[in-house]
Design a protein around this motif. Structure first.
Motif, PDB file in Angstrom:
ATOM      1  N   GLY A 151     -49.774  10.774  19.138  1.00 35.30           N
ATOM      2  CA  GLY A 151     -49.035  11.909  18.591  1.00 35.30           C
ATOM      3  C   GLY A 151     -47.800  12.294  19.370  1.00 35.30           C
ATOM      4  O   GLY A 151     -47.110  13.256  18.996  1.00 35.30           O
ATOM      5  N   LEU A 152     -47.489  11.566  20.454  1.00 33.95           N
ATOM      6  CA  LEU A 152     -46.374  11.957  21.318  1.00 33.95           C
ATOM      7  C   LEU A 152     -45.190  11.011  21.275  1.00 33.95           C
ATOM      8  O   LEU A 152     -44.088  11.365  21.686  1.00 33.95           O
ATOM      9  CB  LEU A 152     -46.873  12.075  22.766  1.00 33.95           C
ATOM     10  N   ILE A 153     -45.413   9.792  20.787  1.00 31.93           N
ATOM     11  CA  ILE A 153     -44.341   8.784  20.829  1.00 31.93           C
ATOM     12  C   ILE A 153     -43.175   9.178  19.927  1.00 31.93           C
ATOM     13  O   ILE A 153     -42.003   9.084  20.318  1.00 31.93           O
ATOM     14  CB  ILE A 153     -44.906   7.393  20.453  1.00 31.93           C
ATOM     15  N   SER A 154     -43.476   9.660  18.725  1.00 27.00           N
ATOM     16  CA  SER A 154     -42.396   9.952  17.773  1.00 27.00           C
ATOM     17  C   SER A 154     -41.522  11.114  18.216  1.00 27.00           C
ATOM     18  O   SER A 154     -40.339  11.176  17.873  1.00 27.00           O
ATOM     19  CB  SER A 154     -42.982  10.242  16.386  1.00 27.00           C
ATOM     20  N   VAL A 155     -42.062  12.063  18.994  1.00 31.42           N
ATOM     21  CA  VAL A 155     -41.281  13.258  19.347  1.00 31.42           C
ATOM     22  C   VAL A 155     -40.265  12.989  20.454  1.00 31.42           C
ATOM     23  O   VAL A 155     -39.382  13.817  20.697  1.00 31.42           O
ATOM     24  CB  VAL A 155     -42.197  14.433  19.765  1.00 31.42           C
ATOM     25  N   CYS A 156     -40.394  11.865  21.138  1.00 30.39           N
ATOM     26  CA  CYS A 156     -39.406  11.560  22.187  1.00 30.39           C
ATOM     27  C   CYS A 156     -38.579  10.316  21.865  1.00 30.39           C
ATOM     28  O   CYS A 156     -37.572  10.042  22.537  1.00 30.39           O
ATOM     29  CB  CYS A 156     -40.098  11.399  23.546  1.00 30.39           C
ATOM     30  N   TYR A 157     -38.973   9.570  20.833  1.00 28.72           N
ATOM     31  CA  TYR A 157     -38.348   8.266  20.562  1.00 28.72           C
ATOM     32  C   TYR A 157     -36.844   8.354  20.344  1.00 28.72           C
ATOM     33  O   TYR A 157     -36.067   7.589  20.928  1.00 28.72           O
ATOM     34  CB  TYR A 157     -39.022   7.621  19.345  1.00 28.72           C
ATOM     35  N   SER A 158     -36.393   9.257  19.511  1.00 25.92           N
ATOM     36  CA  SER A 158     -34.989   9.257  19.084  1.00 25.92           C
ATOM     37  C   SER A 158     -34.014   9.628  20.190  1.00 25.92           C
ATOM     38  O   SER A 158     -32.809   9.374  20.070  1.00 25.92           O
ATOM     39  CB  SER A 158     -34.804  10.211  17.894  1.00 25.92           C
ATOM     40  N   GLY A 166     -37.744   0.366  22.987  1.00 21.43           N
ATOM     41  CA  GLY A 166     -38.507  -0.875  22.847  1.00 21.43           C
ATOM     42  C   GLY A 166     -39.888  -0.748  23.477  1.00 21.43           C
ATOM     43  O   GLY A 166     -40.890  -1.221  22.925  1.00 21.43           O
ATOM     44  N   GLU A 167     -39.947  -0.100  24.637  1.00 21.91           N
ATOM     45  CA  GLU A 167     -41.240   0.108  25.305  1.00 21.91           C
ATOM     46  C   GLU A 167     -42.152   1.000  24.467  1.00 21.91           C
ATOM     47  O   GLU A 167     -43.360   0.749  24.350  1.00 21.91           O
ATOM     48  CB  GLU A 167     -41.026   0.726  26.684  1.00 21.91           C
ATOM     49  N   LEU A 168     -41.567   2.045  23.856  1.00 18.22           N
ATOM     50  CA  LEU A 168     -42.365   2.959  23.045  1.00 18.22           C
ATOM     51  C   LEU A 168     -42.890   2.286  21.779  1.00 18.22           C
ATOM     52  O   LEU A 168     -44.029   2.526  21.357  1.00 18.22           O
ATOM     53  CB  LEU A 168     -41.537   4.196  22.686  1.00 18.22           C
ATOM     54  N   ARG A 169     -42.048   1.430  21.178  1.00 27.88           N
ATOM     55  CA  ARG A 169     -42.523   0.695  19.990  1.00 27.88           C
ATOM     56  C   ARG A 169     -43.672  -0.228  20.365  1.00 27.88           C
ATOM     57  O   ARG A 169     -44.642  -0.373  19.619  1.00 27.88           O
ATOM     58  CB  ARG A 169     -41.378  -0.099  19.359  1.00 27.88           C
ATOM     59  N   GLN A 170     -43.578  -0.837  21.542  1.00 22.84           N
ATOM     60  CA  GLN A 170     -44.649  -1.732  21.991  1.00 22.84           C
ATOM     61  C   GLN A 170     -45.926  -0.939  22.265  1.00 22.84           C
ATOM     62  O   GLN A 170     -47.031  -1.404  21.947  1.00 22.84           O
ATOM     63  CB  GLN A 170     -44.197  -2.484  23.251  1.00 22.84           C
ATOM     64  N   LEU A 171     -45.751   0.253  22.837  1.00 21.14           N
ATOM     65  CA  LEU A 171     -46.922   1.105  23.075  1.00 21.14           C
ATOM     66  C   LEU A 171     -47.603   1.476  21.761  1.00 21.14           C
ATOM     67  O   LEU A 171     -48.824   1.425  21.642  1.00 21.14           O
ATOM     68  CB  LEU A 171     -46.502   2.391  23.809  1.00 21.14           C
ATOM     69  N   PHE A 172     -46.788   1.842  20.760  1.00 16.75           N
ATOM     70  CA  PHE A 172     -47.360   2.233  19.474  1.00 16.75           C
ATOM     71  C   PHE A 172     -48.071   1.050  18.825  1.00 16.75           C
ATOM     72  O   PHE A 172     -49.153   1.206  18.231  1.00 16.75           O
ATOM     73  CB  PHE A 172     -46.260   2.767  18.550  1.00 16.75           C
ATOM     74  N   LYS A 173     -47.485  -0.126  18.954  1.00 15.89           N
ATOM     75  CA  LYS A 173     -48.115  -1.327  18.409  1.00 15.89           C
ATOM     76  C   LYS A 173     -49.474  -1.572  19.056  1.00 15.89           C
ATOM     77  O   LYS A 173     -50.457  -1.881  18.373  1.00 15.89           O
ATOM     78  CB  LYS A 173     -47.196  -2.535  18.633  1.00 15.89           C
ATOM     79  N   ALA A 195     -42.438   6.235  11.552  1.00 17.45           N
ATOM     80  CA  ALA A 195     -41.533   5.452  10.704  1.00 17.45           C
ATOM     81  C   ALA A 195     -40.239   6.204  10.411  1.00 17.45           C
ATOM     82  O   ALA A 195     -39.173   5.600  10.246  1.00 17.45           O
ATOM     83  CB  ALA A 195     -42.239   5.081   9.402  1.00 17.45           C
ATOM     84  N   LYS A 196     -40.296   7.522  10.357  1.00 20.95           N
ATOM     85  CA  LYS A 196     -39.112   8.326  10.021  1.00 20.95           C
ATOM     86  C   LYS A 196     -38.079   8.359  11.142  1.00 20.95           C
ATOM     87  O   LYS A 196     -36.910   8.670  10.896  1.00 20.95           O
ATOM     88  CB  LYS A 196     -39.540   9.745   9.670  1.00 20.95           C
ATOM     89  N   VAL A 197     -38.516   8.052  12.388  1.00 20.14           N
ATOM     90  CA  VAL A 197     -37.553   8.100  13.502  1.00 20.14           C
ATOM     91  C   VAL A 197     -37.140   6.709  13.979  1.00 20.14           C
ATOM     92  O   VAL A 197     -36.196   6.575  14.760  1.00 20.14           O
ATOM     93  CB  VAL A 197     -38.119   8.912  14.690  1.00 20.14           C
ATOM     94  N   VAL A 198     -37.823   5.677  13.514  1.00 17.99           N
ATOM     95  CA  VAL A 198     -37.503   4.309  13.933  1.00 17.99           C
ATOM     96  C   VAL A 198     -36.314   3.783  13.126  1.00 17.99           C
ATOM     97  O   VAL A 198     -36.170   4.096  11.941  1.00 17.99           O
ATOM     98  CB  VAL A 198     -38.741   3.400  13.730  1.00 17.99           C
ATOM     99  N   GLU A 199     -35.484   2.983  13.763  1.00 18.54           N
ATOM    100  CA  GLU A 199     -34.322   2.410  13.099  1.00 18.54           C
ATOM    101  C   GLU A 199     -34.763   1.511  11.935  1.00 18.54           C
ATOM    102  O   GLU A 199     -35.821   0.875  12.000  1.00 18.54           O
ATOM    103  CB  GLU A 199     -33.495   1.574  14.087  1.00 18.54           C
ATOM    104  N   PRO A 200     -33.944   1.413  10.861  1.00 22.92           N
ATOM    105  CA  PRO A 200     -34.337   0.658   9.661  1.00 22.92           C
ATOM    106  C   PRO A 200     -34.755  -0.779   9.938  1.00 22.92           C
ATOM    107  O   PRO A 200     -35.702  -1.281   9.335  1.00 22.92           O
ATOM    108  CB  PRO A 200     -33.068   0.715   8.787  1.00 22.92           C
ATOM    109  N   GLU A 201     -34.041  -1.445  10.867  1.00 28.84           N
ATOM    110  CA  GLU A 201     -34.390  -2.849  11.103  1.00 28.84           C
ATOM    111  C   GLU A 201     -35.780  -2.996  11.721  1.00 28.84           C
ATOM    112  O   GLU A 201     -36.537  -3.916  11.389  1.00 28.84           O
ATOM    113  CB  GLU A 201     -33.335  -3.550  11.987  1.00 28.84           C
TER     114      GLU A 201
END
Length: 596
Positions: A151-158, A166-173, A195-201
């Motif tokens: 619940g914390l990754i999306s609030v700091c990602y952007s 990249g590290e946060l995406r790997q953590l979420f994965k 998904a709403k804060v991650v870049e489209p690619e």
């Protein structure tokens, strides 16, 4: 600093008191002390709060759940007490500890507070303090910490650098692929938000595969959350990308072996419909919706039935009628006879919404028989839901057709054994009356409305008096004088005192609408006569009625009839009658002074 040193130093008294209270065996005392933390922090000042109170609290997380819950909530509001946003990071250690405890509600509250604090960090502090906290939680040995990290990754990602992203995406994965179902469930619940804060690619390259894997998880609790997230993600794709990357998984979900997953699809189908657009709706979702309407589980059928009007409304306009008639309506016809009352009730609450979509001819030929069948259903809630939505069909087929087709059923329901059904008919009556006109209404329904005044259920009698008021407002005072008032006055002579009281309640409701002439000439004499009623409840309601209707009376009527009547009641043998009569004399301005 040892606790003994703190207690021996008078300058540290607030913490000393806090230590003593937190060591007390009384849970309520410990809870109260936590709730006073902001006061203690103010007394200490920001520096000592940062250097002493927060470290102390970090070491004090072994307690009852309700104490920890209060602590987790308090810390989310502590920013100014530690010196503002420049020092907000000092609140992370105790919340990190609380985010790892066993009790779910404590962890959730700690995560909630961390989510509040995240935007208050500067970009530098976010990478220096907050992200490492998230990493430790995501890589913790216990599943409890890993669920909190989701619940914390999306609030700091952007707001972090590309490398950290990249590290946060790997953590979420890694959380999505965790061995523990509870962690995968937590990750699935936050997939749509991430998904709403991650870049489209990266959305297409990485998150779609995570969604697909979670939507095919062996645990149905994971799958249903993934499907919910997938429907949320659908809004982020162009329609052609959506078809290629996600629709197959979402289609499969409508046939999932778990009814809970199918229920989520049924419940969220209109949201998905809006996201995917008309072509995919026409090619895929209509078939899926029909399958959900026929689902073997009643809960799924009920959820799908409740979406009938909204789903049908959002079908492509050029093919809407054809799709409803050929694919959806056959399923609806089967559901009218469903064995489950909740399914039929859900359908009855929305089925009328098909009338404007299908037009007059289709409504008369195909829908009207279904409505009549539902009006005779064994379950009162089904009948009530149909009654409550009759205005939808009236707009399409007209009042004359409506009255010819449905009036017999309405009359039958007016004497239904279930009082809530009778109440539903009463509430619909003013609308029906306005559409039928006074002549038709008098011929078909007037006697019905008057019969409700003597119903054995008080709520029906009360609703009936309010119904009369609305009818008078529609049909006018002449109609009231000839049709309603004589029958109301007749109740004053009934053997049952409850009906004599209903007469008074009706006078209360009608006086304003009927005006001064009718009130004084026809209703006031009856009210005054009831002041001599043998039942005390009737007499004190006379006093309350006179107090209620006095604005509709002239000075002459107040002096000649109302005042003498109330003075007589003030001498009544019953104390309640005396009380309400005296109160009425006090409240009526024009006779108050002369009474004194």
């Amino acid at each position: 600093m040892a606790s003994g040193d703190i207690q021996s130093d008078e300058s540290l008294y607030p913490i000393a008191v806090l230590i003593d209270e937190l060591r007390n065996e009384d849970v309520q005392l410990r809870l109260n002390s936590i709730k006073k933390l902001s006061t203690i922090a103010l007394a200490l000042g920001v520096e000592r709060t940062r250097s002493e109170l927060i470290p102390f609290l970090t070491d004090t997380i072994y307690d009852e759940d309700e104490v920890l819950l209060a602590l987790a909530e308090q810390l989310g509001t502590f920013t100014q007490l530690v010196g503002g946003e420049s020092y907000v990071h000092v609140l992370l250690p105790p919340l990190e500890s609380l985010a790892q405890v066993e009790e779910t509600i404590v962890r959730d509250k700690a995560v909630e507070s961390l989510r509040i604090l995240a935007p208050q960090h500067s970009t530098t502090d976010l990478e220096t303090y907050f992200v490492p906290t998230v990493k430790r939680l995501a890589q913790g040995d216990w599943f409890t910490s890993r669920t909190s990290a989701s619940g914390l990754i999306s609030v700091c990602y952007s707001r972090v650098s590309n490398h950290v992203k990249g590290e946060l995406r790997q953590l979420f994965k890694s959380l999505c692929q965790d061995d523990t179902p509870m962690v995968r469930r937590a990750a699935a619940s936050k997939l749509g938000e991430f998904a709403k804060v991650v870049e489209p690619e990266y959305l297409r390259q990485e998150l779609v595969s995570l969604f697909t894997n979670l939507a095919n998880d062996e645990q149905d609790s994971v799958r249903l959350l993934a499907i919910e997230a997938g429907i949320s993600m659908a809004n982020l794709f162009r329609h052609e990308d959506l078809e290629q990357q996600m629709m197959q998984t979402l289609r499969t979900a409508t046939e999932d072996k778990s009814w809970r997953v199918r229920y989520v699809v049924a419940d969220k189908l209109v949201e998905l419909q809006k996201a995917v657009g008309p072509e995919i709706t026409k090619n895929d979702l209509v078939t899926s919706y029909c399958a959900l309407l026929k689902d073997p589980e009643a809960e799924v059928r009920a959820a799908a039935a409740s979406k009938l009007k909204d789903f049908s409304t959002h079908l492509p306009a050029d093919t809407r009628e054809q799709m409803i008639m050929s694919q959806i309506l056959p399923c609806v016809k089967d559901m009218v006879g469903d064995m489950n009352q909740h399914v039929k009730s859900a359908l009855a609450s929305v089925i009328m919404g098909l009338s404007p979509l299908l037009g007059k001819d289709n409504t008369l030929e195909h829908l009207l028989p279904l409505f009549l069948s539902q009006l005779k259903d064994d379950y009162p809630e089904v009948r009530l839901n149909i009654i409550s939505n009759l205005d939808c069909i009236n707009e399409v087929i007209g009042v004359r057709q409506l009255s010819q087709s449905l009036l017999p059923a309405i009359v039958e329901l007016a004497s239904d054994a279930k009082w809530r059904v009778r109440l539903g008919i009463i509430e619909y009556m003013p609308l029906l009356a306005g559409q039928l006109g006074p002549e038709f209404f008098d011929e078909k329904l007037s006697s019905l409305c008057m019969s409700w005044l003597t119903d054995h259920v008080f709520a029906i009698r009360e609703a009936a008096t309010n119904n009369l008021k609305k009818l008078v407002e529609k049909f006018g005072r002449d109609w009231a004088q000839s049709t309603v008032i004589p029958k109301v006055i007749q109740l004053a002579r009934d053997q049952n005192y409850l009906y004599r009281m209903t007469c008074l309640f009706a006078v209360n409701a009608l006086a304003e609408s009927c005006g001064q002439d009718i009130t004084q000439r026809m209703m006031l004499p009856t009210v005054v006569t009831l002041a001599s009623d043998p039942v005390a409840n009737v007499r004190f309601n006379v006093a309350k009625t006179l107090q209620r209707i006095y604005p509709a009376l002239d000075q002459n009527a107040l002096a000649l009839h109302v005042k003498p009547c109330l003075e007589k009641l003030c001498q009544d043998s019953d104390h309640d009658v005396q009380h309400f009569a005296s109160e009425a004399l006090e409240k009526i301005p024009s006779i108050r002074n002369s009474y004194r």
